[in-house]
Design a protein around this motif. Structure first.
Motif, PDB file in Angstrom:
ATOM      1  N   TYR A  81      14.239  20.945   2.281  1.00 61.22           N
ATOM      2  CA  TYR A  81      14.838  19.884   3.117  1.00 61.22           C
ATOM      3  C   TYR A  81      16.109  19.347   2.462  1.00 61.22           C
ATOM      4  CZ  TYR A  81      14.737  15.710   6.193  1.00 61.22           C
ATOM      5  OH  TYR A  81      15.044  14.743   7.111  1.00 61.22           O
ATOM      6  N   ALA A 101      16.931  23.539   8.688  1.00 61.73           N
ATOM      7  CA  ALA A 101      15.758  23.037   9.404  1.00 61.73           C
ATOM      8  C   ALA A 101      14.727  24.128   9.649  1.00 61.73           C
ATOM      9  CB  ALA A 101      16.191  22.420  10.734  1.00 61.73           C
ATOM     10  N   THR A 145      12.265  16.398  10.064  1.00 62.00           N
ATOM     11  CA  THR A 145      13.145  17.567  10.183  1.00 62.00           C
ATOM     12  C   THR A 145      13.713  17.660  11.589  1.00 62.00           C
ATOM     13  OG1 THR A 145      11.883  18.769   8.496  1.00 62.00           O
ATOM     14  CG2 THR A 145      13.254  20.079   9.978  1.00 62.00           C
TER      15      THR A 145
END
Length: 318
Positions: A81, A101, A145
């Motif tokens: 991330y 992502a 996300t």
């Protein structure tokens, strides 16, 4: 036998017989013994057996191993991330240029399978609570996300729309603004889940993050979502104002100067209002929405410059 002789011989027998019966008669109180009742022993109460506590089952070794695996996978997802630089989720913002992502979601998909296995193997309350916390973190990262992707898309679309307006390509700008507005709408769903369905305390189950970072990330996403929604609306107003300026110029060419002045005056009102609102926004930008500060400042400058253009037309032909 002589009758008298018979009675004499019978008397001792009769006397003895009646004498014995009289000694037992209840008519003579002195001869009656009082019978005392036999005392009845009070039974001892039966002792209630002490309840034996059910021993806590032993922790499942299989569940412990699976829990450790899930923690490792979630930690890896956090680093994906953040781009692998650190575990700081706040380092990723709406103006982050490379956000992977899809890779994050792939990591989280594997976590979900491992969580299901760990839940099936868990035998103690502690293990089940840990699995539940890990599930919360997994869902949080999934929704974060999703939200982060929409915010980045919206920020990029706003930047493109600004450039298109500045270049005079209002059709392209309209497309960019619609993309930004869509992103602002789409981010609402994951944000609602993060705010309403999750518990920040669950973050303590990972070493790479804590409750404070969890709450700060939610605050950052919410602030950026608010800024995106506001700026998408203001970008549309700027495009509308600039469109009126172009119309006023066309009206000048067509020698409809009175109409041109009126159109320019309305454009000035729209654009100066946008400038004022953006001034206020920049003075009180939502907390942790710094990623939108530059584009907001650019839009304010564009609104101010365009308002000046509208005022020039109005002053010339009013």
């Amino acid at each position: 036998m002589d009758r008298r002789t018979f009675l004499v011989s019978l008397t001792p027998l009769v006397a003895g017989c009646f004498g014995g019966r009289r000694s037992q008669s209840t008519d003579d109180p002195a001869a009656t013994d009082t019978v005392e009742p036999t005392p009845t022993a009070t039974p001892e109460p039966t002792a209630t057996p002490t309840a034996t506590a059910t021993p806590e089952p032993e922790a499942s070794a299989a569940a412990t191993e699976l829990i450790g695996s899930v923690q490792d996978q979630l930690t890896e997802a956090v680093y994906v991330y953040t781009g692998g630089v650190s575990g700081d989720l706040l380092s990723v913002t709406a103006d982050t240029e490379s956000f992977r992502a899809r890779e994050v979601l792939l990591r989280l998909g594997g976590v979900q399978r491992s969580l299901a296995e760990a839940e099936a193997e868990a035998t103690t309350d502690d293990q089940r609570a840990t699995v539940e916390s890990l599930d919360t973190v997994q869902r949080f990262l999934t929704q974060a996300t999703d939200a982060q992707s929409w915010l980045i898309d919206g920020h990029d679309a706003l930047s493109e729309a600004y450039n298109d307006i500045d270049d005079g390509d209002l059709d392209a700008a309209e497309t960019g603004i619609e993309t930004a507005e869509t992103a602002a709408e789409e981010v609402d769903d994951p944000m609602a889940i993060v705010r309403d369905e999750m518990n920040a305390a669950s973050a303590a189950v990972l070493d790479v993050m804590d409750e404070t970072e969890y709450e700060n990330k939610v605050s950052q996403l919410a602030s950026e979502a608010e800024a995106l929604s506001t700026l998408a609306g203001e970008a549309d107003e700027i495009r509308n104002g600039v469109s009126m300026i172009e119309r006023a110029r066309d009206e000048v060419v067509d020698d409809r100067t009175d109409r041109a002045a009126d159109t320019a005056d309305r454009a000035y009102g729209v654009l100066s209002d946008v400038e004022d609102r953006l001034d206020e926004l920049l003075d009180d930008l939502p907390g942790r929405a710094d990623a939108f500060e530059e584009i907001a400042d650019d839009m304010r400058y564009l609104a101010s410059r365009s308002a000046d253009d509208a005022d020039t037309i109005y002053e010339r032909y009013a």
